[in-house]
Design a protein around this motif. Sequence first.
Motif, PDB file in Angstrom:
ATOM      1  N   ALA A 242       0.691  -0.831   0.209  1.00  0.00           N
ATOM      2  CA  ALA A 242      -0.050   0.134   0.149  1.00  0.00           C
ATOM      3  C   ALA A 242       0.993   1.125  -0.462  1.00  0.00           C
ATOM      4  O   ALA A 242       0.241   2.318  -0.819  1.00  0.00           O
ATOM      5  N   ARG A 243       1.863   1.146   0.205  1.00  0.00           N
ATOM      6  CA  ARG A 243       2.885   2.587   0.428  1.00  0.00           C
ATOM      7  C   ARG A 243       3.409   2.686  -0.640  1.00  0.00           C
ATOM      8  O   ARG A 243       4.033   3.949  -0.481  1.00  0.00           O
ATOM      9  N   GLU A 244       2.846   1.667  -1.382  1.00  0.00           N
ATOM     10  CA  GLU A 244       4.083   2.384  -2.890  1.00  0.00           C
ATOM     11  C   GLU A 244       2.872   3.165  -3.606  1.00  0.00           C
ATOM     12  O   GLU A 244       3.090   3.936  -4.575  1.00  0.00           O
ATOM     13  N   PHE A 245       2.016   3.434  -3.449  1.00  0.00           N
ATOM     14  CA  PHE A 245       1.135   4.030  -3.749  1.00  0.00           C
ATOM     15  C   PHE A 245       0.396   4.706  -3.186  1.00  0.00           C
ATOM     16  O   PHE A 245       0.213   5.812  -1.615  1.00  0.00           O
ATOM     17  N   SER A 246       0.215   6.275  -3.813  1.00  0.00           N
ATOM     18  CA  SER A 246      -0.628   7.418  -2.848  1.00  0.00           C
ATOM     19  C   SER A 246      -2.162   7.743  -3.610  1.00  0.00           C
ATOM     20  O   SER A 246      -2.832   7.329  -5.106  1.00  0.00           O
ATOM     21  N   TYR A 247      -2.714   8.562  -2.886  1.00  0.00           N
ATOM     22  CA  TYR A 247      -4.005   9.334  -3.881  1.00  0.00           C
ATOM     23  C   TYR A 247      -4.133  10.686  -3.423  1.00  0.00           C
ATOM     24  O   TYR A 247      -4.127  10.791  -2.107  1.00  0.00           O
ATOM     25  N   SER A 248      -5.084  11.320  -4.226  1.00  0.00           N
ATOM     26  CA  SER A 248      -5.873  12.656  -3.661  1.00  0.00           C
ATOM     27  C   SER A 248      -7.533  12.258  -3.758  1.00  0.00           C
ATOM     28  O   SER A 248      -7.763  11.858  -4.919  1.00  0.00           O
ATOM     29  N   LEU A 249      -8.365  12.820  -2.666  1.00  0.00           N
ATOM     30  CA  LEU A 249      -9.444  13.715  -3.091  1.00  0.00           C
ATOM     31  C   LEU A 249      -9.897  14.351  -3.032  1.00  0.00           C
ATOM     32  O   LEU A 249      -9.143  15.401  -2.145  1.00  0.00           O
ATOM     33  N   GLU A 250     -11.120  15.152  -3.585  1.00  0.00           N
ATOM     34  CA  GLU A 250     -11.097  16.619  -3.586  1.00  0.00           C
ATOM     35  C   GLU A 250     -12.692  16.552  -3.590  1.00  0.00           C
ATOM     36  O   GLU A 250     -13.503  15.947  -4.131  1.00  0.00           O
ATOM     37  N   VAL A 251     -13.203  17.500  -2.898  1.00  0.00           N
ATOM     38  CA  VAL A 251     -14.975  17.829  -3.235  1.00  0.00           C
ATOM     39  C   VAL A 251     -14.958  19.232  -3.266  1.00  0.00           C
ATOM     40  O   VAL A 251     -14.493  20.350  -2.327  1.00  0.00           O
ATOM     41  N   GLY A 252     -15.964  19.747  -3.585  1.00  0.00           N
ATOM     42  CA  GLY A 252     -16.131  21.622  -4.182  1.00  0.00           C
ATOM     43  C   GLY A 252     -16.754  22.314  -4.715  1.00  0.00           C
ATOM     44  O   GLY A 252     -18.443  20.912  -4.460  1.00  0.00           O
ATOM     45  N   GLY A 253     -17.426  22.983  -4.407  1.00  0.00           N
ATOM     46  CA  GLY A 253     -18.751  23.855  -4.941  1.00  0.00           C
ATOM     47  C   GLY A 253     -18.942  25.216  -4.644  1.00  0.00           C
ATOM     48  O   GLY A 253     -18.543  25.866  -3.256  1.00  0.00           O
ATOM     49  N   ASN A 254     -19.446  26.245  -5.562  1.00  0.00           N
ATOM     50  CA  ASN A 254     -20.019  27.234  -4.029  1.00  0.00           C
ATOM     51  C   ASN A 254     -18.426  28.100  -4.696  1.00  0.00           C
ATOM     52  O   ASN A 254     -18.416  29.547  -3.650  1.00  0.00           O
ATOM     53  N   GLY A 255     -17.682  27.728  -5.459  1.00  0.00           N
ATOM     54  CA  GLY A 255     -16.489  28.710  -5.400  1.00  0.00           C
ATOM     55  C   GLY A 255     -15.672  27.597  -4.504  1.00  0.00           C
ATOM     56  O   GLY A 255     -14.557  28.570  -4.487  1.00  0.00           O
ATOM     57  N   ARG A 256     -15.675  27.180  -3.663  1.00  0.00           N
ATOM     58  CA  ARG A 256     -14.801  26.179  -2.702  1.00  0.00           C
ATOM     59  C   ARG A 256     -14.056  24.630  -3.344  1.00  0.00           C
ATOM     60  O   ARG A 256     -15.276  24.203  -3.644  1.00  0.00           O
ATOM     61  N   LYS A 257     -12.894  24.864  -2.550  1.00  0.00           N
ATOM     62  CA  LYS A 257     -13.293  23.135  -2.811  1.00  0.00           C
ATOM     63  C   LYS A 257     -11.877  23.010  -1.366  1.00  0.00           C
ATOM     64  O   LYS A 257     -11.211  23.358  -0.703  1.00  0.00           O
ATOM     65  N   LEU A 258     -12.332  21.765  -1.007  1.00  0.00           N
ATOM     66  CA  LEU A 258     -11.091  21.256   0.290  1.00  0.00           C
ATOM     67  C   LEU A 258     -10.560  19.652  -0.381  1.00  0.00           C
ATOM     68  O   LEU A 258     -11.125  18.770  -1.618  1.00  0.00           O
ATOM     69  N   LEU A 289     -23.334  20.668   3.143  1.00  0.00           N
ATOM     70  CA  LEU A 289     -24.660  21.192   2.715  1.00  0.00           C
ATOM     71  C   LEU A 289     -24.003  22.636   1.873  1.00  0.00           C
ATOM     72  O   LEU A 289     -24.435  22.892   0.646  1.00  0.00           O
ATOM     73  N   PHE A 290     -23.038  23.317   1.886  1.00  0.00           N
ATOM     74  CA  PHE A 290     -22.739  24.750   1.068  1.00  0.00           C
ATOM     75  C   PHE A 290     -22.343  24.256   0.068  1.00  0.00           C
ATOM     76  O   PHE A 290     -22.456  24.374  -1.389  1.00  0.00           O
ATOM     77  N   PHE A 291     -21.683  23.239   0.252  1.00  0.00           N
ATOM     78  CA  PHE A 291     -21.692  22.567  -1.287  1.00  0.00           C
ATOM     79  C   PHE A 291     -21.872  22.457  -1.840  1.00  0.00           C
ATOM     80  O   PHE A 291     -21.897  22.222  -3.214  1.00  0.00           O
ATOM     81  N   SER A 292     -23.048  22.022  -1.590  1.00  0.00           N
ATOM     82  CA  SER A 292     -24.476  20.864  -2.915  1.00  0.00           C
ATOM     83  C   SER A 292     -25.470  22.260  -2.973  1.00  0.00           C
ATOM     84  O   SER A 292     -26.025  22.353  -3.952  1.00  0.00           O
ATOM     85  N   GLY A 293     -24.537  23.170  -2.911  1.00  0.00           N
ATOM     86  CA  GLY A 293     -25.460  24.451  -2.921  1.00  0.00           C
ATOM     87  C   GLY A 293     -26.868  24.749  -2.636  1.00  0.00           C
ATOM     88  O   GLY A 293     -27.929  23.533  -1.968  1.00  0.00           O
ATOM     89  N   GLY A 294     -27.967  25.363  -3.768  1.00  0.00           N
ATOM     90  CA  GLY A 294     -29.428  25.768  -3.411  1.00  0.00           C
ATOM     91  C   GLY A 294     -30.162  25.568  -1.874  1.00  0.00           C
ATOM     92  O   GLY A 294     -29.005  26.497  -1.293  1.00  0.00           O
TER      93      GLY A 294
END
Length: 311
Positions: A242-258, A289-294
Motif C-alpha cells: 500500500a505504501r507504494e501508492f498515493s491518492y488524492s480526493l477533492e470535493v467542492g462547490g460554490n467556488g470552494r474546494k477541499l 450542504l454549502f458545497f451542495s448549493g440550493g
Amino acid sequence: MAPGGIINKEEIESRIAYLDHDTGHPATSNAELRGSPFRKAATPSTGNPGKQSTSNMQDLLDCPVCFTIMYPPIFQCPNGHTLCSHCRARVKNSCPICRGELGNIRCLALEKIAESIELPCKYQSMGCCDIFPYYSKPKHEKNCKYRPYNCPYAGAECSVTGDIPLLVKHLRNEHKVDMHDGCTFNHRYVKSDPREIDNATWMLTVFNCFGRQFCLHFETFHLGMSPVYMAFLRFMGTEDEAREFSYSLEVGGNGRKLTWQGVPRSIRDSHQKVRDSQDGLIIQRNLALFFSGGERQELKLKVSGRIWKEQ
C-alpha cells in the motif's frame, strides 16, 4: 483414558462438550479448528533448506482442548495435563482432562523444550514455505503475506476471508459492488435528507488501477457530537504494498474546494479502524450542504480523486 495415556477421539469430544457446556462458549470454534487446514502442516517445509520441524515435539505442544499450538504461558494441573492460557481462562480452574483443581502451575519444562524446535507457518497450505523458531512463529504469521484477507465490505459485517482474487469476485458477485477501471474517478453522492445521519448508508466502489484493486469508501457518521461525511481509500494488499501508492480526493462547490492527499490503508486494517483514525477526507455537514448549493435541503457532493504510484 486409553492405555498408555493416549487420549482417544471420544474422550476429546466429551471434554470439548464439557468445556463448552460448563463455560457457556459454543463448540463451533473448536470444530472449525479441528477441520482447519492450518492446524498442522501435512508435509515438511522446503522454505529453509536443511531444517525441518519436529513433528513429535509439535504434538506435545498441541493443546488437548482447542487443538492449537500452545505458547507461553503453558499451564498444567498437578497430574501433568497441560493446556494453553486461553483454555485455562475458560475452564474455571478445573482441569478438563482429569477434572482436578488446575491451580496456577506453569509447565516450564515444556516451555523450555519449545525453544529448541521449529515449526512451519500455519499458512503453508496457502503458499508460505518457511519454517520458524517456535517463539518467532506467531510474529511471522501476524504479518505473513499469505494470511487470508477479510472482506472489506464492512457494511454487512461479512465474515468471508480469502486471497485478493477471491475477494474481488466475492465483492462483485455477492455484494454487487461497482467495479471501475482507471486511476482517476468522479463520483456524485446524493441524499434527499442529509440530516439522517444514523440511518445513512455508506458506499464502496472498487477501482482496478496499476493491476491492483483499491476500495473507495464514502459514509456519514457522528464525530463526537458533529455529523460528518468521510471518504477514504483502502488498498487490497499488504501494508508494504500500500505504501507504494498515493491518492488524492477533492470535493467542492460554490467556488470552494477541499482536498486530501494520503497513502491508502491496507485492508489488513479494518474499516472501523481506518474510520476511527480519521485518516481520510472529512467534511463537516454544514460545509457539505454549502458545497451542495440550493436551499441546503439535499446533499449533492461530487468527489473526484486520483491514484498514482510512487517512484
